[in-house]
Design a protein around this motif. Structure first.
Motif, PDB file in Angstrom:
ATOM      1  N   HIS A  45       0.844  -1.197   0.000  1.00 25.97           N
ATOM      2  CA  HIS A  45       0.000   0.000   0.000  1.00 25.97           C
ATOM      3  C   HIS A  45       0.874   1.239   0.000  1.00 25.97           C
ATOM      4  O   HIS A  45       1.860   1.322   0.719  1.00 25.97           O
ATOM      5  CB  HIS A  45      -0.904   0.013   1.242  1.00 25.97           C
ATOM      6  CG  HIS A  45      -1.978   1.061   1.177  1.00 25.97           C
ATOM      7  ND1 HIS A  45      -3.305   0.756   1.104  1.00 25.97           N
ATOM      8  CD2 HIS A  45      -1.907   2.414   1.157  1.00 25.97           C
ATOM      9  CE1 HIS A  45      -4.018   1.870   1.044  1.00 25.97           C
ATOM     10  NE2 HIS A  45      -3.184   2.890   1.081  1.00 25.97           N
ATOM     11  N   LEU A  46       0.502   2.200  -0.826  1.00 27.70           N
ATOM     12  CA  LEU A  46       1.220   3.466  -0.887  1.00 27.70           C
ATOM     13  C   LEU A  46       0.258   4.603  -0.665  1.00 27.70           C
ATOM     14  O   LEU A  46      -0.744   4.739  -1.381  1.00 27.70           O
ATOM     15  CB  LEU A  46       1.905   3.622  -2.254  1.00 27.70           C
ATOM     16  CG  LEU A  46       2.855   4.820  -2.383  1.00 27.70           C
ATOM     17  CD1 LEU A  46       4.069   4.632  -1.474  1.00 27.70           C
ATOM     18  CD2 LEU A  46       3.310   4.983  -3.822  1.00 27.70           C
ATOM     19  N   ARG A  47       0.502   5.407   0.358  1.00 24.10           N
ATOM     20  CA  ARG A  47      -0.323   6.582   0.610  1.00 24.10           C
ATOM     21  C   ARG A  47       0.076   7.675  -0.375  1.00 24.10           C
ATOM     22  O   ARG A  47       1.255   7.938  -0.594  1.00 24.10           O
ATOM     23  CB  ARG A  47      -0.138   7.059   2.043  1.00 24.10           C
ATOM     24  CG  ARG A  47      -0.616   6.077   3.089  1.00 24.10           C
ATOM     25  CD  ARG A  47      -0.491   6.645   4.480  1.00 24.10           C
ATOM     26  NE  ARG A  47      -1.362   7.807   4.664  1.00 24.10           N
ATOM     27  CZ  ARG A  47      -1.454   8.487   5.797  1.00 24.10           C
ATOM     28  NH1 ARG A  47      -0.728   8.148   6.838  1.00 24.10           N
ATOM     29  NH2 ARG A  47      -2.264   9.520   5.888  1.00 24.10           N
ATOM     30  N   ALA A  48      -0.946   8.302  -0.949  1.00 20.92           N
ATOM     31  CA  ALA A  48      -0.636   9.285  -1.990  1.00 20.92           C
ATOM     32  C   ALA A  48      -1.800  10.223  -2.212  1.00 20.92           C
ATOM     33  O   ALA A  48      -2.958   9.879  -2.002  1.00 20.92           O
ATOM     34  CB  ALA A  48      -0.306   8.566  -3.296  1.00 20.92           C
ATOM     35  N   ASP A  49      -1.464  11.423  -2.684  1.00 14.79           N
ATOM     36  CA  ASP A  49      -2.434  12.371  -3.203  1.00 14.79           C
ATOM     37  C   ASP A  49      -2.288  12.329  -4.721  1.00 14.79           C
ATOM     38  O   ASP A  49      -1.335  12.860  -5.284  1.00 14.79           O
ATOM     39  CB  ASP A  49      -2.141  13.774  -2.664  1.00 14.79           C
ATOM     40  CG  ASP A  49      -3.089  14.833  -3.224  1.00 14.79           C
ATOM     41  OD1 ASP A  49      -3.941  14.492  -4.076  1.00 14.79           O
ATOM     42  OD2 ASP A  49      -2.972  16.006  -2.816  1.00 14.79           O
ATOM     43  N   ILE A  50      -3.238  11.673  -5.385  1.00 13.52           N
ATOM     44  CA  ILE A  50      -3.094  11.446  -6.823  1.00 13.52           C
ATOM     45  C   ILE A  50      -3.190  12.730  -7.630  1.00 13.52           C
ATOM     46  O   ILE A  50      -2.854  12.737  -8.813  1.00 13.52           O
ATOM     47  CB  ILE A  50      -4.136  10.441  -7.339  1.00 13.52           C
ATOM     48  CG1 ILE A  50      -5.552  11.014  -7.178  1.00 13.52           C
ATOM     49  CG2 ILE A  50      -3.984   9.093  -6.673  1.00 13.52           C
ATOM     50  CD1 ILE A  50      -6.555  10.386  -8.099  1.00 13.52           C
ATOM     51  N   SER A  51      -3.681  13.810  -7.019  1.00 12.01           N
ATOM     52  CA  SER A  51      -3.806  15.064  -7.769  1.00 12.01           C
ATOM     53  C   SER A  51      -2.476  15.777  -7.917  1.00 12.01           C
ATOM     54  O   SER A  51      -2.403  16.840  -8.521  1.00 12.01           O
ATOM     55  CB  SER A  51      -4.805  15.995  -7.079  1.00 12.01           C
ATOM     56  OG  SER A  51      -4.312  16.436  -5.830  1.00 12.01           O
ATOM     57  N   LYS A  52      -1.405  15.173  -7.388  1.00 15.50           N
ATOM     58  CA  LYS A  52      -0.066  15.743  -7.502  1.00 15.50           C
ATOM     59  C   LYS A  52       0.898  14.663  -7.959  1.00 15.50           C
ATOM     60  O   LYS A  52       0.836  13.526  -7.496  1.00 15.50           O
ATOM     61  CB  LYS A  52       0.402  16.308  -6.155  1.00 15.50           C
ATOM     62  CG  LYS A  52      -0.498  17.379  -5.573  1.00 15.50           C
ATOM     63  CD  LYS A  52      -0.014  17.781  -4.190  1.00 15.50           C
ATOM     64  CE  LYS A  52      -0.932  18.820  -3.560  1.00 15.50           C
ATOM     65  NZ  LYS A  52      -0.503  19.173  -2.181  1.00 15.50           N
ATOM     66  N   ALA A  53       1.798  15.021  -8.852  1.00 16.07           N
ATOM     67  CA  ALA A  53       2.848  14.090  -9.240  1.00 16.07           C
ATOM     68  C   ALA A  53       3.739  13.819  -8.034  1.00 16.07           C
ATOM     69  O   ALA A  53       3.945  14.698  -7.184  1.00 16.07           O
ATOM     70  CB  ALA A  53       3.665  14.659 -10.394  1.00 16.07           C
ATOM     71  N   GLY A  54       4.244  12.589  -7.923  1.00 15.59           N
ATOM     72  CA  GLY A  54       5.090  12.275  -6.783  1.00 15.59           C
ATOM     73  C   GLY A  54       5.616  10.859  -6.826  1.00 15.59           C
ATOM     74  O   GLY A  54       5.405  10.116  -7.802  1.00 15.59           O
TER      75      GLY A  54
END
Length: 337
Positions: A45-54
């Protein structure tokens, strides 16, 4: 879809995403989860804000199929919907996810969209008017909400952006099932507490789909070659009136049927009052014209295309699902009688 394939699910902690992850893992697939909320049950599992590249975009290595569910849901409670925010999350987020899928060489990309990406400006949207047919994938796409426009833009990226060789779009009707998050579960809770008033008799038509049937459609979209480069509406194949929905809920809970209908004119007047109070308060009142419309207008769609091309056969209807939906309520119907 071979069991050895590696799949990635965005929005993995959501109502649909969590169930899709559980089904994929139970079937033996390797599942990578991308979401803002970590879930121990997901495995990788990877926590992420998909609205930003990262860095989250590096998690796509070795992934064959991407199920893209993450996004900002349609918020009917918002007084003024922030169109930029919808596009930032739903459209830009889809673009960043597609870019990651392309770099990793992913083959299939299944976008979970909504029938709200289509126009509802036909005669069925007029209260009291019975539509003569359901809308299908060949009808005009002129969404009338920021949410719908952001989803339509995301669909265009998936289908015409050239990011992956096998794009698929699923336009879901309103999803129901145990502990669902939508208006239907809220309506059921209000009925169980005897806090839902009688409704006007309006011959509207509404399409919905059970969560398990959505998962079945997603499996077909990911495995069937005929799905590629196609948009599919997903429903349970029924057309419900709001009056019928209310009657089924009351019957399942054990409440007596409502003998008299309320005049539509009263509800229209209450909606206007709610609109005025909302403007004064700067946020939507509990009942306004939008609430009335969402209750009584028609939102009727055909899923004949996915049935014909992919062999989709819905197994659920609302009447069958109500028992489990009632059991999932915080307050059981038996406690409210």
């Amino acid at each position: 879809m071979s069991r050895q394939l590696r799949v990635l699910v965005t929005g993995a902690s959501g109502y649909l995403g969590a169930r899709l992850v559980a089904r994929a893992r139970a079937s033996g697939f390797q599942v990578v989860c991308v979401d803002q909320i970590a879930r121990e049950s997901c495995g990788q599992h990877l926590r992420a804000d998909i609205s930003k590249a990262g860095p989250w975009q590096n998690a796509f290595c070795g992934v064959h199929t991407v199920f893209h569910l993450a996004g900002k849901a349609h918020a009917v409670s918002e007084f003024r919907q922030d169109e930029a925010e919808y596009f930032r999350v739903n459209t830009d987020g889809t673009r960043f996810t597609l870019e990651a899928a392309r770099r990793a060489g992913a083959q299939r990309f299944v976008l979970f969209s909504s029938v709200k990406a289509m126009s509802r400006s036909h005669a069925a949207s007029q209260l009291g008017v019975t539509p003569d047919r359901p809308l299908d994938e060949s009808d005009a796409v002129e969404p009338d909400t920021p949410y719908g426009r952001s989803k339509l833009a995301a669909e265009a990226l998936v289908l015409a952006g050239g990011y992956v060789p096998e794009p698929v779009v699923l336009r879901l009707c309103d999803v129901y099932g145990p502990a669902s998050k939508g208006n239907l579960q809220q309506m059921l809770a209000a009925v169980a507490r005897r806090r839902f008033p009688p409704l006007p008799r309006v011959p509207n038509r509404r399409s919905m789909v059970h969560v398990d049937d959505v998962l079945a459609a997603a499996t077909l979209a990911a495995s069937h070659q005929a799905a590629v480069h196609n948009v599919f509406i997903v429903s349970d194949g029924r057309a419900y009136s709001t009056e019928e929905i209310l009657a089924q809920m009351r019957r399942a809970i054990g409440h007596p049927p409502i003998s008299r209908a309320a005049p539509l004119a009263i509800y229209r007047a209450l909606g206007v009052v709610g609109d005025h109070l909302g403007r004064i308060r700067g946020r939507r009142f509990v009942f306004d014209t939008n609430t009335l419309t969402s209750l009584l207008d028609s939102s009727w769609f055909s899923s004949a295309k996915i049935e014909r091309l992919l062999g989709f056969r819905p197994e659920w209807n609302l009447e069958q699902a109500l028992r489990s939906m009632i059991a999932a309520l915080p307050i059981r119907s038996a406690e409210t009688e």
